[in-house]
Design an enzyme around this catalytic site. Structure first.
Site, PDB file in Angstrom:
ATOM      1  N   GLU A   1      -6.014 -21.470  29.987  1.00 30.88           N
ATOM      2  CA  GLU A   1      -5.174 -22.069  28.993  1.00 30.88           C
ATOM      3  C   GLU A   1      -5.944 -21.674  27.552  1.00 30.88           C
ATOM      4  O   GLU A   1      -5.995 -22.646  26.789  1.00 30.88           O
ATOM      5  CB  GLU A   1      -5.052 -23.340  29.094  1.00 30.88           C
ATOM      6  CG  GLU A   1      -4.600 -23.643  30.574  1.00 30.88           C
ATOM      7  CD  GLU A   1      -4.318 -25.382  30.728  1.00 30.88           C
ATOM      8  OE1 GLU A   1      -4.685 -26.089  29.972  1.00 30.88           O
ATOM      9  OE2 GLU A   1      -3.474 -25.451  31.821  1.00 30.88           O
TER      10      GLU A   1
ATOM     11  N   ASN B   1      -5.712 -17.324  33.219  1.00 37.14           N
ATOM     12  CA  ASN B   1      -4.769 -18.220  33.684  1.00 37.14           C
ATOM     13  C   ASN B   1      -4.014 -19.208  32.782  1.00 37.14           C
ATOM     14  O   ASN B   1      -4.930 -19.473  31.788  1.00 37.14           O
ATOM     15  CB  ASN B   1      -5.687 -18.846  34.836  1.00 37.14           C
ATOM     16  CG  ASN B   1      -4.820 -19.786  36.056  1.00 37.14           C
ATOM     17  OD1 ASN B   1      -3.971 -19.107  36.252  1.00 37.14           O
ATOM     18  ND2 ASN B   1      -4.863 -20.957  35.875  1.00 37.14           N
TER      19      ASN B   1
ATOM     20  N   HIS C   1       3.961 -23.921  36.461  1.00 32.33           N
ATOM     21  CA  HIS C   1       4.364 -25.550  36.464  1.00 32.33           C
ATOM     22  C   HIS C   1       5.815 -25.473  35.917  1.00 32.33           C
ATOM     23  O   HIS C   1       6.024 -25.487  34.538  1.00 32.33           O
ATOM     24  CB  HIS C   1       3.557 -26.385  35.496  1.00 32.33           C
ATOM     25  CG  HIS C   1       2.034 -26.310  36.289  1.00 32.33           C
ATOM     26  ND1 HIS C   1       1.913 -27.181  37.494  1.00 32.33           N
ATOM     27  CD2 HIS C   1       0.982 -25.916  35.897  1.00 32.33           C
ATOM     28  CE1 HIS C   1       0.450 -26.823  37.919  1.00 32.33           C
ATOM     29  NE2 HIS C   1       0.124 -26.265  36.959  1.00 32.33           N
TER      30      HIS C   1
ATOM     31  N   GLU D   1      -0.573 -22.031  40.390  1.00 30.62           N
ATOM     32  CA  GLU D   1      -0.275 -23.501  40.395  1.00 30.62           C
ATOM     33  C   GLU D   1       1.111 -24.057  40.438  1.00 30.62           C
ATOM     34  O   GLU D   1       1.650 -24.780  39.877  1.00 30.62           O
ATOM     35  CB  GLU D   1      -1.068 -24.294  39.061  1.00 30.62           C
ATOM     36  CG  GLU D   1      -2.433 -23.662  39.004  1.00 30.62           C
ATOM     37  CD  GLU D   1      -3.327 -24.363  37.709  1.00 30.62           C
ATOM     38  OE1 GLU D   1      -2.330 -25.307  37.079  1.00 30.62           O
ATOM     39  OE2 GLU D   1      -4.137 -24.124  37.355  1.00 30.62           O
TER      40      GLU D   1
ATOM     41  N   ASP E   1       4.349 -25.519  40.818  1.00 30.32           N
ATOM     42  CA  ASP E   1       5.342 -26.830  41.204  1.00 30.32           C
ATOM     43  C   ASP E   1       6.515 -26.814  40.256  1.00 30.32           C
ATOM     44  O   ASP E   1       6.524 -26.217  39.044  1.00 30.32           O
ATOM     45  CB  ASP E   1       4.717 -28.093  41.303  1.00 30.32           C
ATOM     46  CG  ASP E   1       3.763 -28.211  39.996  1.00 30.32           C
ATOM     47  OD1 ASP E   1       4.137 -27.886  38.799  1.00 30.32           O
ATOM     48  OD2 ASP E   1       2.916 -29.233  39.987  1.00 30.32           O
TER      49      ASP E   1
HETATM   50  C1  XIL Z   1      -4.871 -31.146  37.091  1.00 28.29           C
HETATM   51  C2  XIL Z   1      -4.966 -31.924  38.331  1.00 28.29           C
HETATM   52  O1  XIL Z   1      -4.102 -31.457  39.489  1.00 28.29           O
HETATM   53  C3  XIL Z   1      -5.342 -33.329  38.032  1.00 28.29           C
HETATM   54  O2  XIL Z   1      -5.527 -34.259  39.594  1.00 28.29           O
HETATM   55  C4  XIL Z   1      -6.253 -33.402  37.054  1.00 28.29           C
HETATM   56  O3  XIL Z   1      -6.219 -34.955  36.719  1.00 28.29           O
HETATM   57  C5  XIL Z   1      -5.905 -32.938  35.851  1.00 28.29           C
HETATM   58  O4  XIL Z   1      -5.684 -31.347  36.105  1.00 28.29           O
HETATM   59  N1  XIL Z   1      -3.675 -26.752  34.814  1.00 28.29           N
HETATM   60  C6  XIL Z   1      -4.520 -26.502  35.416  1.00 28.29           C
HETATM   61  C7  XIL Z   1      -4.998 -27.561  36.600  1.00 28.29           C
HETATM   62  O5  XIL Z   1      -5.076 -25.606  35.185  1.00 28.29           O
HETATM   63  O6  XIL Z   1      -6.460 -27.470  36.438  1.00 28.29           O
HETATM   64  C8  XIL Z   1      -4.756 -28.822  36.093  1.00 28.29           C
HETATM   65  O7  XIL Z   1      -4.781 -29.738  37.363  1.00 28.29           O
HETATM   66  C9  XIL Z   1      -3.113 -28.965  35.968  1.00 28.29           C
HETATM   67  C10 XIL Z   1      -2.796 -27.867  34.670  1.00 28.29           C
END
Ligand code: XIL
Length: 351
Positions: free
Chosen positions: A162, A203, A239, A268, A270
Site C-alpha cells: 500500500e 501489493n 477487497h 486478499e 473478499d
Molecule cells: C487486516 C486484518 O485482516 C485484520 O485482522 C487486522 O486487524 C488489520 O489488517 N490490507 C492488508 C491486510 O494488506 O494486511 C489487512 O489485514 C487488510 C487490508
C-alpha cells in the site's frame, strides 16, 4: 482427474448453485486445492492463528480447501517485534509448520507497511529519538531478519504494501517522509539478499483494473525492473464491494505487468456487501469472486489466488466497514455460499 471433475460437476447439478449448503450435509467431493492443481494457480487463504488454534472446523477447512496460506496478522511488524529487540516468532513459526504439515505454500505478508507498526517504532520516529539514518538501519534489519528466518519456506513475499494513494502519488508514510522514495528499492534489495529464491511482490488494494493507482504501480515496476531491482510480482489485494461495481480492465491490467516479465497474484480477495444478506446479493458476490478468479486463471503468469479468510465467522470486514459484511466464501456457520461454488467451478473449468 477427469473422474473427479465429473463428480464435482454432478454434485453441482444435484445441489444446484443458488442455495448455500451446509458443509456437513453436502460434503464437497472435490476440494478447491484439488481443482486448482492443474491450473497453475495456487488457491490460498489468510489464516487467523487464534481461530486455527481454537476451532476444529476452521482448521479442517483450511487444510482441506487451500494449498497456499498467508498470515492474516502474525508476520506483521507489530506482531514479530512488539518490543524493540524482543521478537515473537511463535505464531508465525506455527503457521509455517502447519503449512508444511499440510503440503501448503506460504505467502509472506508483509515487510514494509504504514499500518500495524510497533508502538516503539512510531513513537520513536514521532519524538525524534529515532532519526532517519537509524530508521533506515532498523528497516534493513527487520527485513533481513524476518526474510532470513523463513528462507526457503516462503514462495512469495509482499515486500511493500500500500505505498500509493488513489491518485497515484506515493503515500505519505513515515517511510516516505523519513527515508524518501528510495526506501522501496532498498526494501526489495534487502529482501532479495536475505532469500534470493522468494518471489518479491508489490501489493495494494483498488488496483484490480486499470486506473491511476495501478498505473503508478506499473510505472514503478517498469522503472525498478529496468534498474535491475529484484521485484518479481504484482499483488492485487482484491477487497471488493458489490455496491461499487466490478472493476474494469482487470485482464488488461494483469497483462501489462506480465509483459514486464512479472508474476501477478490476487492476494486478499473478499467481496463485501451492505447487510442484510439476501440471495440476489450473494449471487452478485459470486460473480465478483468468479470474475477475479477467471482473470487469474486466464492470465499467463497469475500464480496465486488468495481469499482474505474463508468464513464470515472470522472476517475482518464487519469490524472495519460499518454495516457491511458477509464478504467471504462461507457464512458464519461454515455454510458454503454461491461464491464458494463459483470459485470451484472456475478452477474446474480452468484446468
Ligand atoms: C487486516 C486484518 O485482516 C485484520 O485482522 C487486522 O486487524 C488489520 O489488517 N490490507 C492488508 C491486510 O494488506 O494486511 C489487512 O489485514 C487488510 C487490508
Amino acid at each position: 482427474m477427469r473422474v473427479s471433475v465429473a463428480a464435482f460437476a454432478a454434485t453441482l447439478l444435484i445441489t444446484g448453485t443458488a442455495a448455500a449448503q451446509p458443509a456437513s450435509a453436502h460434503p464437497n467431493p472435490v476440494p478447491l486445492r484439488t481443482l486448482a492443481a492443474g491450473t497453475g494457480v495456487r488457491i490460498g487463504t489468510a489464516v487467523d492463528m487464534a481461530a486455527l488454534a481454537a476451532d476444529t472446523t476452521y482448521r479442517g477447512t483450511t487444510a482441506r480447501e487451500f494449498n497456499s496460506v498467508t498470515a492474516e496478522n502474525v508476520m506483521k511488524w507489530e506482531s514479530v517485534e512488539p518490543t524493540r529487540g524482543t521478537y515473537d516468532w511463535g505464531p508465525a513459526d506455527d503457521l509455517v509448520r502447519y503449512a508444511r504439515a499440510h503440503g501448503q505454500a506460504v505467502r509472506g505478508h508483509t515487510l514494509v507497511w504504514h499500518n500495524q507498526l510497533p508502538g516503539w517504532l512510531t513513537a520513536g520516529v514521532a519524538d525524534g529519538s529515532i532519526d532517519s539514518a537509524e530508521l533506515r538501519t532498523i528497516l534493513r534489519n527487520h527485513i533481513t531478519k524476518e526474510v532470513k528466518r523463513y528462507k526457503g519456506r516462503i514462495y512469495q513475499w509482499d515486500v511493500v504494501n500500500e505505498v500509493f494513494e488513489e491518485d497515484g502519488s506515493l503515500r505519505e508514510s513515515i517511510w516516505l517522509r523519513r527515508l524518501g522514495p528510495s526506501y522501496i528499492e532498498d526494501a526489495f534489495r534487502w529482501a532479495h539478499a536475505a532469500d534470493p529464491k522468494a518471489k518479491l511482490f508489490l501489493n495494494d488494494y483498488n488496483v484490480e483494473g486499470v486506473n491511476a493507482k495501478s498505473t503508478a504501480y506499473y510505472e514503478l515496476a517498469k522503472r525498478l525492473r529496468a534498474a535491475k531491482i529484484p521485484v518479481q510480482g504484482f499483488g492485487i489485494q482484491g477487497h471488493l464491494a458489490i455496491q461499487y461495481g466490478f472493476p474494469g480492465q482487470v485482464a488488461e491490467n494483469l497483462a501489462r505487468f506480465e509483459k514486464l516479465g512479472m508474476q501477478t497474484a490476487f492476494t486478499e480477495v473478499d467481496v463485501r456487501m451492505i447487510l442484510p444478506v439476501d440471495e440476489a446479493k450473494l449471487a452478485t458476490q459470486a460473480t465478483y469472486f468468479r470474475g477475479l478468479l477467471d482473470a487469474c486463471v486466464q492470465a499467463r503468469r497469475c500464480t496465486s489466488f488468495t481469499v482474505w479468510g474463508f468464513s464470515d465467522k472470522y472476517s475482518w470486514v464487519p469490524g472495519v466497514f460499518g454495516g457491511e459484511g458477509a464478504a467471504t466464501l462461507m457464512d458464519e456457520g461454515f455454510v458454503r455460499k454461491p461464491a464458494f461454488t463459483a470459485v470451484g467451478e472456475g478452477l474446474a473449468e480452468g484446468r
